[in-house]
Scaffold this motif. Sequence first.
Motif, PDB file in Angstrom:
ATOM      1  N   LEU A  86       0.858  -1.181   0.000  1.00  0.00           N
ATOM      2  CA  LEU A  86       0.000   0.000   0.000  1.00  0.00           C
ATOM      3  C   LEU A  86       0.897   1.235   0.000  1.00  0.00           C
ATOM      4  CD1 LEU A  86      -2.693  -1.075   2.628  1.00  0.00           C
ATOM      5  CD2 LEU A  86      -2.593  -1.558   0.175  1.00  0.00           C
ATOM      6  N   THR A  87       0.832   2.002  -1.077  1.00  0.00           N
ATOM      7  CA  THR A  87       1.729   3.133  -1.250  1.00  0.00           C
ATOM      8  C   THR A  87       1.292   4.331  -0.424  1.00  0.00           C
ATOM      9  OG1 THR A  87       2.834   4.482  -2.944  1.00  0.00           O
ATOM     10  CG2 THR A  87       0.475   4.085  -3.237  1.00  0.00           C
ATOM     11  N   GLY A  88       2.143   5.342  -0.386  1.00  0.00           N
ATOM     12  CA  GLY A  88       1.874   6.531   0.414  1.00  0.00           C
ATOM     13  C   GLY A  88       1.056   7.555  -0.333  1.00  0.00           C
ATOM     14  N   GLY A  89       1.052   8.760   0.216  1.00  0.00           N
ATOM     15  CA  GLY A  89       0.259   9.837  -0.367  1.00  0.00           C
ATOM     16  C   GLY A  89      -0.511  10.586   0.720  1.00  0.00           C
ATOM     17  N   PRO A  90      -1.869  10.542   0.671  1.00  0.00           N
ATOM     18  CA  PRO A  90      -2.657   9.908  -0.384  1.00  0.00           C
ATOM     19  C   PRO A  90      -2.503  10.641  -1.715  1.00  0.00           C
ATOM     20  CG  PRO A  90      -4.074  11.188   1.058  1.00  0.00           C
ATOM     21  CD  PRO A  90      -2.713  11.208   1.684  1.00  0.00           C
ATOM     22  N   GLY A  91      -2.582   9.855  -2.807  1.00  0.00           N
ATOM     23  CA  GLY A  91      -2.483  10.437  -4.131  1.00  0.00           C
ATOM     24  C   GLY A  91      -1.419   9.804  -5.007  1.00  0.00           C
ATOM     25  N   ASN A  92      -0.610   8.887  -4.458  1.00  0.00           N
ATOM     26  CA  ASN A  92       0.401   8.220  -5.263  1.00  0.00           C
ATOM     27  C   ASN A  92      -0.189   7.060  -6.048  1.00  0.00           C
ATOM     28  OD1 ASN A  92       2.792   9.675  -4.791  1.00  0.00           O
ATOM     29  ND2 ASN A  92       3.094   8.668  -2.819  1.00  0.00           N
ATOM     30  N   SER A  93       0.451   6.732  -7.151  1.00  0.00           N
ATOM     31  CA  SER A  93       0.110   5.544  -7.927  1.00  0.00           C
ATOM     32  C   SER A  93       0.835   4.342  -7.350  1.00  0.00           C
ATOM     33  CB  SER A  93       0.510   5.740  -9.394  1.00  0.00           C
ATOM     34  OG  SER A  93       0.414   4.526 -10.119  1.00  0.00           O
ATOM     35  N   ALA A  94       0.163   3.192  -7.305  1.00  0.00           N
ATOM     36  CA  ALA A  94       0.792   1.967  -6.819  1.00  0.00           C
ATOM     37  C   ALA A  94       1.460   1.176  -7.926  1.00  0.00           C
ATOM     38  CB  ALA A  94      -0.252   1.092  -6.126  1.00  0.00           C
ATOM     39  N   LEU A  95       1.058   1.409  -9.178  1.00  0.00           N
ATOM     40  CA  LEU A  95       1.534   0.587 -10.282  1.00  0.00           C
ATOM     41  C   LEU A  95       2.604   1.255 -11.126  1.00  0.00           C
ATOM     42  CD1 LEU A  95      -1.074  -0.943  -9.475  1.00  0.00           C
ATOM     43  CD2 LEU A  95      -1.459  -1.388 -11.898  1.00  0.00           C
ATOM     44  N   THR A  96       2.619   2.568 -11.166  1.00  0.00           N
ATOM     45  CA  THR A  96       3.574   3.274 -12.017  1.00  0.00           C
ATOM     46  C   THR A  96       5.004   2.863 -11.682  1.00  0.00           C
ATOM     47  OG1 THR A  96       2.105   5.181 -12.245  1.00  0.00           O
ATOM     48  CG2 THR A  96       4.439   5.537 -12.691  1.00  0.00           C
ATOM     49  N   GLY A  97       5.760   2.471 -12.713  1.00  0.00           N
ATOM     50  CA  GLY A  97       7.150   2.095 -12.535  1.00  0.00           C
ATOM     51  C   GLY A  97       7.382   0.641 -12.218  1.00  0.00           C
ATOM     52  N   GLN A  98       6.342  -0.151 -12.053  1.00  0.00           N
ATOM     53  CA  GLN A  98       6.483  -1.567 -11.724  1.00  0.00           C
ATOM     54  C   GLN A  98       6.492  -2.396 -13.010  1.00  0.00           C
ATOM     55  OE1 GLN A  98       7.140  -2.026  -8.425  1.00  0.00           O
ATOM     56  NE2 GLN A  98       6.959   0.188  -8.647  1.00  0.00           N
ATOM     57  N   ARG A  99       7.594  -3.076 -13.299  1.00  0.00           N
ATOM     58  CA  ARG A  99       7.671  -3.837 -14.549  1.00  0.00           C
ATOM     59  C   ARG A  99       8.399  -5.161 -14.417  1.00  0.00           C
ATOM     60  NH1 ARG A  99      12.025  -3.639 -17.921  1.00  0.00           N
ATOM     61  NH2 ARG A  99      10.621  -3.573 -19.724  1.00  0.00           N
ATOM     62  N   SER A 100       9.159  -5.397 -13.364  1.00  0.00           N
ATOM     63  CA  SER A 100       9.935  -6.626 -13.247  1.00  0.00           C
ATOM     64  C   SER A 100      10.041  -7.040 -11.801  1.00  0.00           C
ATOM     65  CB  SER A 100      11.327  -6.431 -13.847  1.00  0.00           C
ATOM     66  OG  SER A 100      12.138  -7.565 -13.617  1.00  0.00           O
ATOM     67  N   GLY A 101      10.123  -8.374 -11.569  1.00  0.00           N
ATOM     68  CA  GLY A 101      10.184  -8.847 -10.200  1.00  0.00           C
ATOM     69  C   GLY A 101      11.231  -9.892  -9.923  1.00  0.00           C
ATOM     70  N   ARG A 102      12.269  -9.905 -10.700  1.00  0.00           N
ATOM     71  CA  ARG A 102      13.274 -10.948 -10.515  1.00  0.00           C
ATOM     72  C   ARG A 102      13.912 -10.915  -9.129  1.00  0.00           C
ATOM     73  NH1 ARG A 102      14.333  -9.808 -16.053  1.00  0.00           N
ATOM     74  NH2 ARG A 102      13.989 -11.642 -17.350  1.00  0.00           N
ATOM     75  N   SER A 103      14.034  -9.739  -8.543  1.00  0.00           N
ATOM     76  CA  SER A 103      14.734  -9.634  -7.258  1.00  0.00           C
ATOM     77  C   SER A 103      13.791  -9.551  -6.063  1.00  0.00           C
ATOM     78  CB  SER A 103      15.641  -8.403  -7.263  1.00  0.00           C
ATOM     79  OG  SER A 103      14.882  -7.217  -7.433  1.00  0.00           O
TER      80      SER A 103
END
Length: 489
Positions: A86-103
């Motif tokens: 659950l991201t901060g804010g309120p008002g931030n996007s949770a998905l922006t910038g998420q593209r890989s999960g290898r680590s």
Amino acid sequence: MFKPIILCLSLVTAIPSTALAQATPSRSAFESGPCAVEIAPDEKIECGMLSVPENRAIADSRLIRLPVMIFRSRSSQPVADPVMFLTGGPGNSALTGQRSGRSNPFLDQRDQVLLEPRGARLSTPALDCPEIITAKREIAAGRLRAEAADDGLVAAASTCRARLVGAGADLNGYNSAEAADDIEDLRVALGYPQLNLYALSYGTRLALTVARRHPGSVKAMVLDSALPPEVGYDETATANTWRALNAVFDGCAVDPACAARWPNPRGDFETLVSRADSERLPFRLTDPSIHVRGAQVVQGVAAALQDPRRIPLIPRAVGDALAGRYEELAAWIGGAQDPASFSWGLRLSVWCGEEMPFENADRVRAQTAPVNGLGGIDPRAASPEMCDAWGVASAASSANEPVVSDTPTLILAGEFDPSTPPQWGRRLLANMPKAFFVLMPGLSHGASFNACGGRMAFDFINDPTAPPTLTCVSKLAGADFSASAAEQR
């Protein structure tokens, strides 16, 4: 109230058909679909859309759409309870910038889920207010000050509100209770028996709201930089900033090298802020349109307070500037110019509904007074006048009361956090008998975003019945203020 670099994620299997067959309350529904963000082409990442009522209190409220990313475990037999960030804010996007999960270590044992908050950038509708961001940019650059700054923000909020309402938005539907119910609806739709919530800043308030409204649905929580619902954030914004600054100045005073080089760092800071307000100091920023006054000096130092690498350098940056060597602090001021790209409509709907109605308006207004010694900066999430212009209904008083919960919880706080002081995390222990509090020396907002904090979060979610192991905490070096005694390179 700041956006972290969140853990990268990946996904390897499909959504179970049993999840889609399970009915969800309040007309909510999940549908598989394309990802709302670009993803790594060589990873199996599955996405979809959660449709939920904009305002569950209204029977025929329109449906809004919230992007979802579901990341399955690498294990052939994953545990049943995923982790949701659950991201901060309120008002931030949770998905922006998420593209890989290898680590991402969580995927070794369990799924991880991301849900775009209602009203955030990738949701439909998005409650974006470019008018407010423009005003914030002018304020950050010193081109809009004092009463003119307050008036500009109120005008921007009024303009944005009129535009969003004209487009059909029900601004009363954007609050923590509705967002908590979105999370519950998604859990049910995906067939998970429980969730583990890993939250930052405002996200901790949302996590506590989920635990209050849906206690049986939460297995464990990790709360980083806690924002309890009962604290008066805007009433104490200046005090919180000074608490962090004083921790820096005191840290220098007890370090022999720093104290020898800068014997009065607090006085240096106060003198520099005052001098910047009385004369145009030659900071020679790349952008000559930036008017450096006391507020801009404080902005630069406040930005450094968010960065553990720069915290020990604050006495030097301030002392050098006072001596006419502006380069280090000038770089900090220049880097603090871009205002946070919140979806400000979401931020105001949440804040003006469930925070501002329970605060003392006079104390909130007093936070920007020059007498506070911070150059008149505005560290509040919003002002009473902005909330008056936004015009949303007040939440029930229970939304501002302490959360009582026996959910196992790990609370992490940064020593120098200027936004959510460690005391706020520690106070949760009074009503949460299965909670553990850990102060992270040398760190600031986002205290878990390092190897030690990440390991504790990982271990706690895997076994929330065990007290956290503090070995790595005991080995954290903390802030080395002797760095301020070295010459700037």
